[in-house]
Scaffold this motif. Structure first.
Motif, PDB file in Angstrom:
ATOM      1  N   ALA A 321       0.844  -1.199   0.000  1.00 25.17           N
ATOM      2  CA  ALA A 321       0.000   0.000   0.000  1.00 25.17           C
ATOM      3  C   ALA A 321       0.880   1.249   0.000  1.00 25.17           C
ATOM      4  O   ALA A 321       1.866   1.315   0.738  1.00 25.17           O
ATOM      5  CB  ALA A 321      -0.912  -0.004   1.214  1.00 25.17           C
ATOM      6  N   LYS A 322       0.510   2.234  -0.792  1.00 26.88           N
ATOM      7  CA  LYS A 322       1.278   3.468  -0.915  1.00 26.88           C
ATOM      8  C   LYS A 322       0.354   4.666  -0.733  1.00 26.88           C
ATOM      9  O   LYS A 322      -0.523   4.901  -1.575  1.00 26.88           O
ATOM     10  CB  LYS A 322       1.955   3.552  -2.289  1.00 26.88           C
ATOM     11  CG  LYS A 322       2.894   2.391  -2.605  1.00 26.88           C
ATOM     12  CD  LYS A 322       4.115   2.388  -1.704  1.00 26.88           C
ATOM     13  CE  LYS A 322       5.081   1.279  -2.090  1.00 26.88           C
ATOM     14  NZ  LYS A 322       6.233   1.223  -1.163  1.00 26.88           N
ATOM     15  N   TYR A 323       0.544   5.415   0.329  1.00 24.64           N
ATOM     16  CA  TYR A 323      -0.281   6.608   0.542  1.00 24.64           C
ATOM     17  C   TYR A 323       0.312   7.762  -0.269  1.00 24.64           C
ATOM     18  O   TYR A 323       0.985   8.647   0.255  1.00 24.64           O
ATOM     19  CB  TYR A 323      -0.359   6.961   2.018  1.00 24.64           C
ATOM     20  CG  TYR A 323      -1.263   8.144   2.290  1.00 24.64           C
ATOM     21  CD1 TYR A 323      -2.628   8.054   2.069  1.00 24.64           C
ATOM     22  CD2 TYR A 323      -0.744   9.346   2.758  1.00 24.64           C
ATOM     23  CE1 TYR A 323      -3.461   9.137   2.292  1.00 24.64           C
ATOM     24  CE2 TYR A 323      -1.574  10.432   2.995  1.00 24.64           C
ATOM     25  CZ  TYR A 323      -2.928  10.325   2.758  1.00 24.64           C
ATOM     26  OH  TYR A 323      -3.761  11.400   2.989  1.00 24.64           O
ATOM     27  N   LYS A 324       0.075   7.692  -1.545  1.00 25.95           N
ATOM     28  CA  LYS A 324       0.518   8.753  -2.449  1.00 25.95           C
ATOM     29  C   LYS A 324      -0.401   8.738  -3.660  1.00 25.95           C
ATOM     30  O   LYS A 324      -1.097   7.740  -3.913  1.00 25.95           O
ATOM     31  CB  LYS A 324       1.976   8.565  -2.880  1.00 25.95           C
ATOM     32  CG  LYS A 324       2.242   7.249  -3.575  1.00 25.95           C
ATOM     33  CD  LYS A 324       3.691   7.120  -4.038  1.00 25.95           C
ATOM     34  CE  LYS A 324       4.646   6.810  -2.924  1.00 25.95           C
ATOM     35  NZ  LYS A 324       5.993   6.444  -3.419  1.00 25.95           N
ATOM     36  N   VAL A 325      -0.398   9.835  -4.394  1.00 28.98           N
ATOM     37  CA  VAL A 325      -1.214   9.937  -5.601  1.00 28.98           C
ATOM     38  C   VAL A 325      -0.409   9.403  -6.767  1.00 28.98           C
ATOM     39  O   VAL A 325       0.774   9.730  -6.928  1.00 28.98           O
ATOM     40  CB  VAL A 325      -1.629  11.398  -5.863  1.00 28.98           C
ATOM     41  CG1 VAL A 325      -2.423  11.503  -7.150  1.00 28.98           C
ATOM     42  CG2 VAL A 325      -2.428  11.925  -4.690  1.00 28.98           C
ATOM     43  N   GLU A 326      -1.050   8.562  -7.587  1.00 29.24           N
ATOM     44  CA  GLU A 326      -0.391   8.057  -8.786  1.00 29.24           C
ATOM     45  C   GLU A 326      -0.005   9.226  -9.694  1.00 29.24           C
ATOM     46  O   GLU A 326      -0.783  10.160  -9.892  1.00 29.24           O
ATOM     47  CB  GLU A 326      -1.345   7.111  -9.523  1.00 29.24           C
ATOM     48  CG  GLU A 326      -0.703   6.406 -10.698  1.00 29.24           C
ATOM     49  CD  GLU A 326      -1.729   5.596 -11.472  1.00 29.24           C
ATOM     50  OE1 GLU A 326      -1.332   4.578 -12.047  1.00 29.24           O
ATOM     51  OE2 GLU A 326      -2.909   5.993 -11.500  1.00 29.24           O
ATOM     52  N   ARG A 327       1.205   9.183 -10.196  1.00 29.68           N
ATOM     53  CA  ARG A 327       1.682  10.263 -11.056  1.00 29.68           C
ATOM     54  C   ARG A 327       0.916  10.315 -12.370  1.00 29.68           C
ATOM     55  O   ARG A 327       0.255   9.359 -12.765  1.00 29.68           O
ATOM     56  CB  ARG A 327       3.177  10.089 -11.321  1.00 29.68           C
ATOM     57  CG  ARG A 327       4.029  10.436 -10.128  1.00 29.68           C
ATOM     58  CD  ARG A 327       5.464  10.034 -10.306  1.00 29.68           C
ATOM     59  NE  ARG A 327       5.975  10.300 -11.653  1.00 29.68           N
ATOM     60  CZ  ARG A 327       7.241  10.095 -12.011  1.00 29.68           C
ATOM     61  NH1 ARG A 327       8.103   9.621 -11.136  1.00 29.68           N
ATOM     62  NH2 ARG A 327       7.639  10.347 -13.244  1.00 29.68           N
ATOM     63  N   ALA A 328       1.036  11.449 -13.064  1.00 30.02           N
ATOM     64  CA  ALA A 328       0.303  11.629 -14.323  1.00 30.02           C
ATOM     65  C   ALA A 328       0.654  10.552 -15.343  1.00 30.02           C
ATOM     66  O   ALA A 328      -0.203  10.093 -16.101  1.00 30.02           O
ATOM     67  CB  ALA A 328       0.589  13.015 -14.897  1.00 30.02           C
ATOM     68  N   ASP A 329       1.946  10.111 -15.340  1.00 33.23           N
ATOM     69  CA  ASP A 329       2.334   9.061 -16.280  1.00 33.23           C
ATOM     70  C   ASP A 329       2.102   7.674 -15.697  1.00 33.23           C
ATOM     71  O   ASP A 329       2.405   6.661 -16.337  1.00 33.23           O
ATOM     72  CB  ASP A 329       3.805   9.219 -16.688  1.00 33.23           C
ATOM     73  CG  ASP A 329       4.757   9.185 -15.490  1.00 33.23           C
ATOM     74  OD1 ASP A 329       4.297   8.874 -14.367  1.00 33.23           O
ATOM     75  OD2 ASP A 329       5.954   9.460 -15.677  1.00 33.23           O
ATOM     76  N   GLY A 330       1.560   7.630 -14.469  1.00 35.01           N
ATOM     77  CA  GLY A 330       1.240   6.347 -13.852  1.00 35.01           C
ATOM     78  C   GLY A 330       2.439   5.624 -13.282  1.00 35.01           C
ATOM     79  O   GLY A 330       2.315   4.492 -12.803  1.00 35.01           O
ATOM     80  N   LEU A 331       3.620   6.239 -13.327  1.00 32.54           N
ATOM     81  CA  LEU A 331       4.834   5.524 -12.957  1.00 32.54           C
ATOM     82  C   LEU A 331       5.423   6.048 -11.659  1.00 32.54           C
ATOM     83  O   LEU A 331       5.622   7.247 -11.490  1.00 32.54           O
ATOM     84  CB  LEU A 331       5.879   5.652 -14.074  1.00 32.54           C
ATOM     85  CG  LEU A 331       5.450   5.150 -15.464  1.00 32.54           C
ATOM     86  CD1 LEU A 331       6.566   5.381 -16.458  1.00 32.54           C
ATOM     87  CD2 LEU A 331       5.073   3.681 -15.401  1.00 32.54           C
ATOM     88  N   HIS A 332       5.695   5.144 -10.733  1.00 35.23           N
ATOM     89  CA  HIS A 332       6.523   5.396  -9.563  1.00 35.23           C
ATOM     90  C   HIS A 332       7.598   4.320  -9.624  1.00 35.23           C
ATOM     91  O   HIS A 332       7.415   3.204  -9.141  1.00 35.23           O
ATOM     92  CB  HIS A 332       5.708   5.275  -8.270  1.00 35.23           C
ATOM     93  CG  HIS A 332       4.865   6.473  -7.971  1.00 35.23           C
ATOM     94  ND1 HIS A 332       5.400   7.656  -7.514  1.00 35.23           N
ATOM     95  CD2 HIS A 332       3.530   6.672  -8.061  1.00 35.23           C
ATOM     96  CE1 HIS A 332       4.420   8.533  -7.322  1.00 35.23           C
ATOM     97  NE2 HIS A 332       3.283   7.967  -7.651  1.00 35.23           N
TER      98      HIS A 332
END
Length: 417
Positions: A321-332
């Motif tokens: 689980a990641k409490y962050k917003v998915e980036r615009a390009d969808g990549l982390h």
């Protein structure tokens, strides 16, 4: 009293602050940053991170950190970590009653007081507790070793031990301590403060907790069933960054208040809710399941959730689980590398990441160079998103969808084994 309002992960705010208070906030780690303002003397730039609630540095103002998620929804998420089975059965917003308050501390104080009132409505719970004392009459059993050591050849007093039926139990001590803690917090509304004071009077026969001691332990049972919701909230209060009940020798924070870490709240919600949903598919799940990345066992990894077969023996999927917003390009990228490491160590053909928000509810990446399975696919890394602004029933539906995807991974694993 001066108050400062920050927003979770919001912009930095320049605040008039003394050196002692500013340094206390800087070293406490409860804010993302606290630095002197280079453009304004006597001011500090304060920026909140993932912790929400209220705190007060020594000699400084009350600092309130407002969550991005509505408070009622935040406490719905919190309910899963406190009582996942009940929260999964009851998707209503009111699983934890926060009243009409839209700030963390007032909502928490209201919720705790309401749960206390419900717990004490049938009377204060009593139980047996072993008592050792000196007395003029013998009651219970004589502590022979202590009698000889302290009073050899003299009577009375007698050193005795007996079981007392008393309200001074671990459960009541926790509730009393939580009421007293809330009464000292900044921002508790007057009506709630008066009701909390009333609950404290009802628990007067329970001994107060001693500063620096660990919290008393209690075990769920049929006898304390009506106390359990209140006890879980009370423990959340007492562990919410309070310096009062940390083990001796620890380094308590230089600030006082109550804070919730949204990273932990989100992780607990995702893992607890998925574990309950997976039971509907006959699967089990282990939280924070420890493994080693290397053959020497020097590099440890601990996925948030490892899904296993019903007997618990075989892993079929892994979730982080990641409490962050998915980036615009969808990549982390770092998250994807981490998920791939989990899948590799566990011998799985897919891994799953769950974000707090995203542009799409689900997407996946097939890893280049991985061996294709019977279905012709290589290792896949799935990214899911949960929109925390949605209604509780919608959140449950989204969790069920992710659980269904994990169950499919289990079915594929069983068919190839």
């Amino acid at each position: 009293m001066l108050e400062v309002t920050l927003r979770e992960y919001g912009p930095a705010v320049s605040v008039p602050l003394g050196t002692e208070a500013g340094r206390a906030l800087a070293v406490s780690g409860v804010l993302q940053s606290a630095t002197p303002d280079p453009d304004r003397g006597g001011h500090w730039l304060l920026r909140a991170g993932s912790r929400v609630g209220a705190l007060r540095p020594p000699g400084g103002p009350v600092v309130r950190i407002m969550p991005k998620t509505p408070v009622s929804r935040l406490f719905f998420l919190l309910g899963f970590s406190l009582d996942p089975a009940r929260a999964w059965r009851d998707s209503r917003e009111g699983t934890v009653d926060t009243g009409a308050y839209d700030d963390v501390v007032p909502a928490l104080a209201h919720a705790v007081e309401r749960q206390m009132d419900a717990a004490l409505r049938q009377g204060v719970l009593q139980g047996y507790r072993e008592v050792e004392e000196s007395a003029l009459v013998v009651r219970g059993r004589l502590r022979e070793a202590e009698q000889i050591r302290r009073h050899f050849g003299r009577t009375p007093p007698a050193e005795i031990a007996y079981d007392a039926y008393t309200a001074d139990t671990a459960e009541n001590r926790l509730l009393r301590a939580a009421a007293e803690r809330l009464l000292r917090l900044p921002g508790v509304p007057g009506p709630v403060r008066r009701r909390l004071a009333h609950q404290r009077v009802r628990l007067a026969d329970a001994a107060p907790l001693i500063r620096g001691q660990e919290l008393p332990r209690w075990q769920p049972s049929r006898m304390n069933f009506r106390y359990q919701p209140a006890l879980r909230l009370a423990e959340a209060v007492l562990r919410g960054n309070s310096p009062e009940h940390q083990p001796p020798g620890s380094n308590p924070l230089a600030v006082d208040g109550f804070l919730l870490d949204m990273n932990q709240v989100f992780e607990d919600f995702v893992t607890m809710a998925l574990r309950e949903a997976l039971r509907e598919h006959g699967l089990t799940a282990r939280l924070q399941d420890p493994h080693q990345l290397d053959t020497a066992g020097l590099i440890r990894i601990r996925p948030d959730l490892v899904v296993r077969t019903g007997d618990g023996r075989t892993p079929v999927a892994v979730v982080d689980a990641k409490y962050k917003v998915e980036r615009a390009d969808g990549l982390h990228n770092a998250d994807l590398y981490q998920a791939l490491a989990y899948a590799t160590v566990l011998g799985l053909r897919e891994a799953h990441l769950v974000y707090a928000a995203g542009r799409r509810p689900e997407r996946f990446h097939e890893v280049k160079g991985t061996t294709a399975g019977p279905d012709g696919r290589g290792t896949r890394l799935y990214q899911h998103s949960l929109d925390l602004s949605r209604e509780p029933e919608q959140l449950r539906s989204a969790v069920r969808h992710i659980a269904g995807r994990l169950a499919l991974a289990g079915n594929r694993s069983n068919s190839t084994s």
